[in-house]
Design an enzyme around this catalytic site. Structure first.
Site, PDB file in Angstrom:
ATOM      1  N   TYR A  90       0.841  -1.193   0.000  1.00 60.77           N
ATOM      2  CA  TYR A  90       0.000   0.000   0.000  1.00 60.77           C
ATOM      3  C   TYR A  90       0.876   1.243   0.000  1.00 60.77           C
ATOM      4  O   TYR A  90       1.973   1.254   0.544  1.00 60.77           O
ATOM      5  CB  TYR A  90      -1.018   0.003   1.139  1.00 60.77           C
ATOM      6  CG  TYR A  90      -0.512   0.315   2.527  1.00 60.77           C
ATOM      7  CD1 TYR A  90      -0.634   1.599   3.069  1.00 60.77           C
ATOM      8  CD2 TYR A  90       0.013  -0.686   3.349  1.00 60.77           C
ATOM      9  CE1 TYR A  90      -0.226   1.878   4.355  1.00 60.77           C
ATOM     10  CE2 TYR A  90       0.420  -0.415   4.638  1.00 60.77           C
ATOM     11  CZ  TYR A  90       0.293   0.859   5.142  1.00 60.77           C
ATOM     12  OH  TYR A  90       0.701   1.136   6.427  1.00 60.77           O
ATOM     13  N   ARG A 107      -3.066  -4.730  -3.033  1.00 62.29           N
ATOM     14  CA  ARG A 107      -2.866  -5.941  -2.223  1.00 62.29           C
ATOM     15  C   ARG A 107      -3.593  -7.169  -2.782  1.00 62.29           C
ATOM     16  O   ARG A 107      -3.552  -8.233  -2.163  1.00 62.29           O
ATOM     17  CB  ARG A 107      -3.311  -5.673  -0.785  1.00 62.29           C
ATOM     18  CG  ARG A 107      -4.802  -5.429  -0.646  1.00 62.29           C
ATOM     19  CD  ARG A 107      -5.166  -4.828   0.716  1.00 62.29           C
ATOM     20  NE  ARG A 107      -4.760  -5.630   1.849  1.00 62.29           N
ATOM     21  CZ  ARG A 107      -4.897  -5.221   3.114  1.00 62.29           C
ATOM     22  NH1 ARG A 107      -5.438  -4.042   3.373  1.00 62.29           N
ATOM     23  NH2 ARG A 107      -4.499  -5.981   4.114  1.00 62.29           N
ATOM     24  N   ASP A 282      -3.398  -0.185  16.523  1.00 62.11           N
ATOM     25  CA  ASP A 282      -2.714  -1.440  16.857  1.00 62.11           C
ATOM     26  C   ASP A 282      -1.887  -1.282  18.126  1.00 62.11           C
ATOM     27  O   ASP A 282      -1.829  -2.200  18.953  1.00 62.11           O
ATOM     28  CB  ASP A 282      -1.808  -1.867  15.707  1.00 62.11           C
ATOM     29  CG  ASP A 282      -2.544  -1.940  14.385  1.00 62.11           C
ATOM     30  OD1 ASP A 282      -3.699  -2.405  14.374  1.00 62.11           O
ATOM     31  OD2 ASP A 282      -1.974  -1.515  13.363  1.00 62.11           O
TER      32      ASP A 282
END
Length: 341
Positions: A90, A107, A282
């Site tokens: 990406y 992807r 995350d």
């Protein structure tokens, strides 16, 4: 012996424009490897856990570079299957002020998107594991990705492993209808559900009332209501959400809330000047996981996660390069940014 944690997902090649350049300006790109569950694995390894990352990568040099990026930070790569033709890519440009950041995916047909359940021995993978983390991105990348995720969560529960999910809805990968069909089924295996108000709405069909994040205003009570509804329907042990108040692409308010079935708690808020927000969610998830695995109270686990992710916003790249001590220092109130000598 350090606790074994497992994450499953797609690690990608991120090609970034230098500084704040736009795509049309760039003559070169900076190379960074990362991806939701890989980012979580790196953070948990940094915190002292035995972190294992599960994916499939090609045998060629770009696939090996992705493996090496994980090994550099102590992540175990024993369970990475090798094969397929490509690593997902990406492109990203970093926004500033009123101009948002932008991502373009390339992807399709990546190795993990075309992998089979037979590529992974989940009984071996979850042997002696304490925690398994996945996100809504992995089942979104392909039908096979969804099948692998389902096999993984079923095996994790068979082995008595605590399961967490970061809902992470991605509009460029699937529709809300497709997401809800897959994700609602997976929730029966989940103990800890992490996701913001948009993720809950698009992935699970839950919509909190009175929220308008685009104007930088949050109705915390709306989260308490939806958390209780989600826990009642799916039987989660914890429901958690980061709360991003987007003043601009450069400045955000950052906090979080958690519900454990008894008490709803809203964390301290940080006003962050953003260097790179990719991986912010995350780093939050991994901080909360760390706190819960450490046996911290619900409140303390949340505060650790919020502080860890606030620090991540100041670090370029997907991975959160912070130590436990640095996070605890910020939790303790030292956010001055003064030079440490």
């Amino acid at each position: 012996m350090a606790k074994k944690v497992v994450t499953l997902g797609e690690i990608m090649l991120r090609l970034c424009t230098p500084g704040f350049d736009r795509f049309v300006q760039a003559d070169s790109f900076d190379v960074i490897y990362g991806g939701g569950e890989a980012n979580v694995a790196v953070s948990l390894s940094n915190y002292g856990f035995d972190a294992y990352y599960v994916t499939k990568l090609p045998k060629h040099e770009i696939g090996q570079a992705a493996v090496n990026a994980l090994r550099r930070y102590g992540v175990h790569t024993d369970y990475i299957a090798r094969g397929g033709d490509r690593v997902g890519i990406y492109f990203s440009e970093t926004g500033a002020s009123m101009r948002p950041s932008k991502v373009i995916y390339d992807r399709a047909n990546s190795a993990i998107a075309e992998a089979d359940v037979s590529d992974f021995d989940f009984d071996e993978i979850f042997k002696d594991a304490k925690w398994f983390h996945f996100s809504g991105i992995t089942p979104a990348i392909s039908k096979k990705g969804a099948e692998i995720t389902k096999a993984a969560v079923k095996a994790a529960k068979k082995h008595g492993v605590t399961v967490s999910v970061d809902l992470n809805y991605r509009a460029k990968l699937w529709t809300p209808e497709e997401a809800q069909e897959v994700m609602r089924d997976l929730m029966q295996y989940v103990d800890v559900c992490i996701g913001n108000e948009e993720d809950a709405s698009l992935c699970l069909g839950f919509t909190p009332k009175g929220l308008d994040v685009t104007k930088g205003k949050l109705d915390i009570k709306g989260y308490e209501v939806i958390f209780k509804e989600m826990m009642e329907e799916f039987g989660f042990k914890y429901v958690v959400s980061s709360l991003r108040e987007s003043y601009s692409a450069s400045d955000n308010g950052w906090s979080a809330c958690i519900y454990d079935g008894k008490e709803f708690y809203h964390s301290k808020k940080y006003d962050v000047r953003i260097v790179d927000r990719v991986g912010g969610g995350d780093s939050f998830a991994s901080g909360v996981i760390c706190g819960l695995l450490d046996g911290k109270s619900t409140k303390d686990a949340l505060e650790f996660g919020v502080a860890a992710s606030a620090l991540k916003h100041t670090i370029r790249g997907d991975f959160n390069m912070v130590t436990r001590a640095e996070v605890e220092n910020l939790v303790g109130g030292d956010g001055s940014g003064r030079v440490q000598r």
